[in-house]
Design a protein around this motif. Structure first.
Motif, mmCIF file in Angstrom:
data_model
loop_
_atom_site.group_PDB
_atom_site.id
_atom_site.type_symbol
_atom_site.label_atom_id
_atom_site.label_comp_id
_atom_site.label_asym_id
_atom_site.label_seq_id
_atom_site.Cartn_x
_atom_site.Cartn_y
_atom_site.Cartn_z
ATOM 1 N N ILE B 38 9.751 -8.892 -5.052
ATOM 2 C CA ILE B 38 10.865 -8.021 -4.707
ATOM 3 C C ILE B 38 12.194 -8.763 -4.746
ATOM 4 C CG2 ILE B 38 11.874 -6.605 -2.877
ATOM 5 C CD1 ILE B 38 9.054 -5.890 -2.012
ATOM 6 N N GLU B 190 2.611 2.866 -3.535
ATOM 7 C CA GLU B 190 2.566 3.021 -2.097
ATOM 8 C C GLU B 190 1.316 2.331 -1.568
ATOM 9 O OE1 GLU B 190 2.218 6.998 -0.575
ATOM 10 O OE2 GLU B 190 3.112 6.412 1.349
ATOM 11 N N THR B 191 1.524 1.492 -0.561
ATOM 12 C CA THR B 191 0.380 0.884 0.125
ATOM 13 C C THR B 191 0.398 1.399 1.558
ATOM 14 O OG1 THR B 191 1.714 -1.010 0.754
ATOM 15 C CG2 THR B 191 0.448 -1.202 -1.288
ATOM 16 N N GLU B 192 -0.481 0.844 2.349
ATOM 17 C CA GLU B 192 -0.618 1.364 3.707
ATOM 18 C C GLU B 192 0.696 1.302 4.490
ATOM 19 O OE1 GLU B 192 -3.093 0.347 7.685
ATOM 20 O OE2 GLU B 192 -3.845 -0.525 5.808
ATOM 21 N N ASP B 193 1.384 0.177 4.358
ATOM 22 C CA ASP B 193 2.589 0.045 5.168
ATOM 23 C C ASP B 193 3.861 -0.119 4.339
ATOM 24 O OD1 ASP B 193 1.888 -2.362 4.225
ATOM 25 O OD2 ASP B 193 1.935 -3.430 6.132
ATOM 26 N N LEU B 194 3.786 0.194 3.080
ATOM 27 C CA LEU B 194 4.949 0.033 2.220
ATOM 28 C C LEU B 194 4.961 1.150 1.188
ATOM 29 C CD1 LEU B 194 7.017 -2.177 2.452
ATOM 30 C CD2 LEU B 194 5.837 -3.450 0.678
ATOM 31 N N ASP B 195 6.114 1.737 1.012
ATOM 32 C CA ASP B 195 6.219 2.831 0.047
ATOM 33 C C ASP B 195 7.288 2.472 -0.974
ATOM 34 O OD1 ASP B 195 6.566 5.113 -1.367
ATOM 35 O OD2 ASP B 195 7.065 6.399 0.341
ATOM 36 N N LEU B 196 6.853 1.921 -2.098
ATOM 37 C CA LEU B 196 7.806 1.479 -3.122
ATOM 38 C C LEU B 196 7.849 2.454 -4.299
ATOM 39 C CD1 LEU B 196 7.040 -2.358 -3.104
ATOM 40 C CD2 LEU B 196 8.848 -1.136 -1.899
ATOM 41 N N GLN B 198 9.862 4.643 -5.037
ATOM 42 C CA GLN B 198 11.185 4.882 -5.623
ATOM 43 C C GLN B 198 11.833 3.577 -6.091
ATOM 44 O OE1 GLN B 198 12.938 7.074 -2.369
ATOM 45 N NE2 GLN B 198 12.959 8.937 -3.592
ATOM 46 N N TRP B 199 11.083 2.494 -6.020
ATOM 47 C CA TRP B 199 11.648 1.198 -6.417
ATOM 48 C C TRP B 199 11.314 0.918 -7.877
ATOM 49 C CZ3 TRP B 199 13.090 -3.134 -2.834
ATOM 50 C CH2 TRP B 199 13.448 -2.647 -1.563
ATOM 51 N N ARG B 213 15.322 -3.640 -5.530
ATOM 52 C CA ARG B 213 16.010 -2.771 -4.572
ATOM 53 C C ARG B 213 17.140 -2.049 -5.300
ATOM 54 N NH1 ARG B 213 16.689 -2.584 0.939
ATOM 55 N NH2 ARG B 213 15.522 -4.490 1.298
ATOM 56 N N ASP B 418 21.251 0.328 2.723
ATOM 57 C CA ASP B 418 20.377 -0.110 1.647
ATOM 58 C C ASP B 418 21.216 -0.131 0.373
ATOM 59 O OD1 ASP B 418 18.534 -0.327 -0.397
ATOM 60 O OD2 ASP B 418 17.019 0.858 0.648
#
Lengths: 343, 490
Positions: B38, B190-196, B198-199, B213, B418
């Motif tokens: 990232i 998208e993972t359990e604790d991260l939603d990327l 839109q990245w 980002r 952001d």
């Protein structure tokens, strides 16, 4: 791995919402309404629910259930840059500017830094003491955002390099679900930002000596006008402000201008704010809010001189600071806690 | 391995992000899924705009903690070590306004340009090839409106990119992926604790994936980043080519070493411009029809030089005829010159030679992207707009974009926003879009106005040019706009 934030220990608390009659104990109309707030909240407000295993003093909620359902309904568009919360998004940078202005106005804002540097202020018994031992943490700020909504301010506070942690609370579960799922979209947030479905009243009261668990910045932005008992609410909030820390608020003055702009124009005519967001009768004038902090000798010892900043929304340009407009419409009020003892 | 990765990460990232990484590493260890790499800013394109943006971000203490990457298809080490003898000049030059130069100085890049190859100019001579109406842009001595004597600086693009690279190397902290082609741009997962989701994830040759980002498209007129963002660019082709060349003149110019003059003559086929470089050298930008361009490129150096001299002296009719000849323009020119009257001091000195291998051409077009931003995407420079070169504003527009975007990012960082969100990027579009659009429109209209050989527009435009020339304050206003030093009108 981050050490467990002291905030996280608060997490299991379940929000208790109390259905208060909307009408009583309104602070709004006269400053005198602030006078009786030194009484215990339980004396003045009816309690409908209590937590079954709660050994803490009884507490009530300042939050009106109608307000909760209203904001739940808004949750879906909270983060849409062109949605119903656009005006809030546009206002957010000014909140940081205002906090910056407040903090830089007083050298004692760095109170925590000085004491932590010298190391003698930390209770040696505190299990969290070691987490403050690294110099990297020393100057960073702890935020408590009350009524965080979808997390517009909470996220931005957590992103600042000068922030150690942000605890953001809101009683609307739908809104908080939006806040949590939105925070997942930015990997930099999770180490610093904690959401909690709670009212300020249901947060465990911090012991007066637990200074390091208190907050450098306690914010309630666009919240007081949605609260049924602002004076009680502020009494409660005060306990969470670190000595030397700041309580910052923003709200709307109750004037004809604000009725025309925020109720009539913004909600009814232009539709830039969802209908039913504002109850003009609950607006609080700047002198009324200021009055709360200045009214008694005790309050004046506890709080510093309040600072205000009036802002005006100019369609197409966004929010602009307009000196004097705090008497008319939207304004910020910031006040520094001086007293080291809780009131 | 993990320790190495951690140390590497620590070199670029602030403490909390480093912790974040460590946490990622730990989790990924269990899940065995690839860890997203990232970055705060991934800039695609290492031209003047992209390099200036990265330099600006790295040079500013507020934004220097951002983790930034550059993806560039070319081998940048060749650009950085670019060097030519003082008698040779690249054919790709740009006019840098004092505003652009000041900004480059602010971000610490200007001093890294080879100053012996930068040529300020102090006067402009612009005239109508059909009617000879003329406007002389010079700073009237003693005029209260004079703010500086330099209208703009002529500079080779490679001198600029090379200087920017040197400055970036000095600043450090940029992950450079050079010789790397962008193979694909997708979205994160998208993972359990991260939603990327839109990245943007930039897939570059060699299999590396960079999660952004903010993805900056500084990748030119055919911007892959713009295509990824689904942003359309509208405009038209001028059906004209810009013929460029490095020319050797008979002398250092009528004003000598210290007062250099830029010349531009509007011909019906398009404007021809001669811009001063250090010493006896000048750079040519001749916009003309694609047919004429290929004729010019096919000529012998001797005949090419004759055509350039003719372009500033002979009538459009003579010039058109000379384009129909296969060769011997040299002879034709010297014959026709005797029958043409002109003031030699009002036009460039005679061209005596053209540097080998510098004659080239490129198609001219006008494009403007519908917007410069999308969710986690921003476009700068030619990726956002392509302009006719007649006003020498293309590169300067890109610098204006960079200055605005860097300021926007700085504001977002200081206010906890952001930097990739539309909300943060909005001010960049509102600051730049109209300004660029007006300039694109003015230059486009100028081109069209002067393409007419006859008709009602011709006397009118001469009247306009003569009138402007007669009105000192108005002229001064135009000059300040050209120099970028005037009141911010747009």
């Amino acid at each position: 791995m981050l050490p467990p934030s002291p905030l996280r220990q608060l997490a299991p608390t379940i929000a208790r919402r109390v259905r208060n009659p909307r009408t009583i104990a309104r602070l709004a109309s006269t400053p005198q309404c602030f006078a009786p707030v030194t009484e215990s909240p339980s004396v003045r407000t009816q309690r409908w629910h209590s937590n079954h295993n709660d050994s803490r003093p009884p507490s009530s909620s300042s939050v009106n259930p109608d307000e909760i359902s209203h904001f739940n309904a808004l949750a879906a568009t909270w983060w849409d840059p062109h949605g119903s919360s656009r005006a809030l998004h546009l206002m957010n940078p000014l909140r940081h500017d205002f906090i910056q202005t407040c903090r830089s106005s007083s050298p004692t804002s760095s109170f925590t830094v000085l004491t932590e540097d010298s190391g003698d202020e930390l209770p040696s018994s505190s299990p969290d003491a070691p987490t403050y031992s690294t110099t990297a943490n020393v100057q960073k700020l702890r935020y408590l955002d009350i009524g965080c909504g979808g997390g517009i301010f909470a996220e931005s506070a957590a992103r600042l390099p000068t922030t150690e942690s942000v605890l953001a609370i809101d009683p609307s579960p739908g809104v908080l679900a939006i806040a949590r799922s939105h925070a997942k979209k930015d990997p930099s947030l999770s180490p610093k930002l904690t959401y909690l479905s709670s009212t300020i009243e249901s947060l465990p009261t911090l012991k007066p000596e637990a200074v390091e668990k208190k907050f450098d910045v306690v914010s309630c932005f666009e919240v007081i006008e949605h609260v049924d008992h602002p004076a009680l609410f502020l009494d409660h909030v005060a306990k969470f402000v670190k000595p030397g820390g700041w309580l910052v608020m923003s709200t709307i003055a109750r004037t004809w201008t604000s009725w025309f702009t925020t109720n009539f124009m913004a909600e009814d005519v232009l539709g830039i704010v969802p209908k039913g967001t504002h109850d003009w009768n609950k607006y609080i004038n700047e002198y009324e809010l200021r009055g709360y902090f200045e009214e008694t000798e005790e309050k004046r010892r506890f709080w510093g001189q309040p600072r205000a900043m009036g802002v005006v929304y100019v369609p197409g340009l966004g929010w602009k600071e307009v000196p004097g407009s705090e008497k008319v419409g939207n304004y910020f009020l910031g006040v520094q806690r001086l007293a080291s003892e809780d009131a | 391995m993990e320790a190495v990765a951690r140390r590497k990460a620590a070199a670029y990232v602030c403490l909390s992000c480093t912790r974040q990484f460590q946490r990622h590493i730990r989790r990924q260890y269990h899940n065995a899924a690839p860890r997203p790499d990232i970055y705060d800013v991934v800039c695609v394109g290492g031209g003047p705009a992209g390099l200036s943006l990265l330099t600006a971000l790295r040079a500013n203490p507020v934004t220097s903690h951002l983790r930034v990457a550059l993806v560039e298809a070319q081998d940048l080490s060749k650009v950085k070590s670019w060097k030519l003898p003082p008698s040779k000049y690249s054919n790709r030059c740009s006019s840098l306004t004092p505003t652009s130069a000041f900004y480059l100085d602010q971000i610490g890049a200007w001093e890294h340009l080879d100053q012996t190859r930068v040529q300020p100019y102090h006067e402009m001579q612009v005239w109508d090839g059909v009617t000879d109406a003329r406007i002389e842009f010079d700073w009237a001595p003693g005029s209260a409106l004079v703010e500086g004597t330099t209208i703009a600086y002529m500079n080779e693009n490679l001198n600029l990119t090379s200087g920017l690279l040197k400055r970036l190397e000095q600043l450090g902290g940029v992950s450079v992926f050079e010789g790397a082609k962008v193979e694909n741009i997708t979205f994160g997962e998208e993972t359990e604790d991260l939603d990327l989701r839109q990245w943007p994830v930039v897939h570059i040759s060699g299999g590396k994936q960079l999660t952004a980002r903010l993805l900056v498209g500084a990748d030119g007129a055919n911007s892959p980043v713009r295509a990824f963002a689904g942003i359309d660019a509208k405009g038209w082709d001028y059906n004209r080519h810009g013929v460029v060349a490095t020319l050797e003149m008979e002398g250092e110019g009528w004003g000598g070493e210290h007062t250099k003059i830029a010349y531009q003559r509007f011909l019906p086929t398009g404007p021809v411009a001669m811009l001063p470089m250090p010493g006896k050298y000048s750079t040519l930008v001749w916009s003309t029809t694609p047919e004429n361009a290929s004729i010019l490129k096919s000529l012998s150096p001797k005949d090419f030089v004759a055509m350039v001299n003719a372009a500033f002296r002979l009538s459009p009719v003579d010039l058109a005829f000379m384009h129909t000849q296969g060769a011997n323009q040299d002879y034709e020119y010297s014959w026709r010159l005797q029958h043409t009257s002109f003031n030699p001091r009002a036009i460039p000195q005679t061209v005596v030679g053209v540097q080998e291998g510098t004659i080239a051409s490129f198609p001219l077009k006008m494009r403007h992207a519908d917007t410069y931003i999308g969710e986690r995407v921003a476009l700068v420079g030619d990726a956002a707009h392509t302009i006719h070169p007649l006003a020498g504003q293309g590169l300067n527009q890109g610098q204006g974009d960079v200055q605005s975007l860097a300021k926007t990012i700085e504001h977002a960082v200081t206010h906890g926003q952001d930097i990739g969100s539309i909300m943060s990027l909005e001010s960049y579009v509102s600051e730049r879009y109209t300004a660029n659009h007006v300039l694109l429109g003015v230059v486009d209209k100028l081109h069209k106005l002067y393409s007419a050989e006859s008709g009602p527009l011709v006397p009118l435009r001469s009247l306009g040019l003569n009138a402007v020339n007669a009105l000192g304050p108005l002229k001064s206003f135009f000059m300040k706009q050209a120099a970028g030093s005037g009141t911010k009108l747009f």
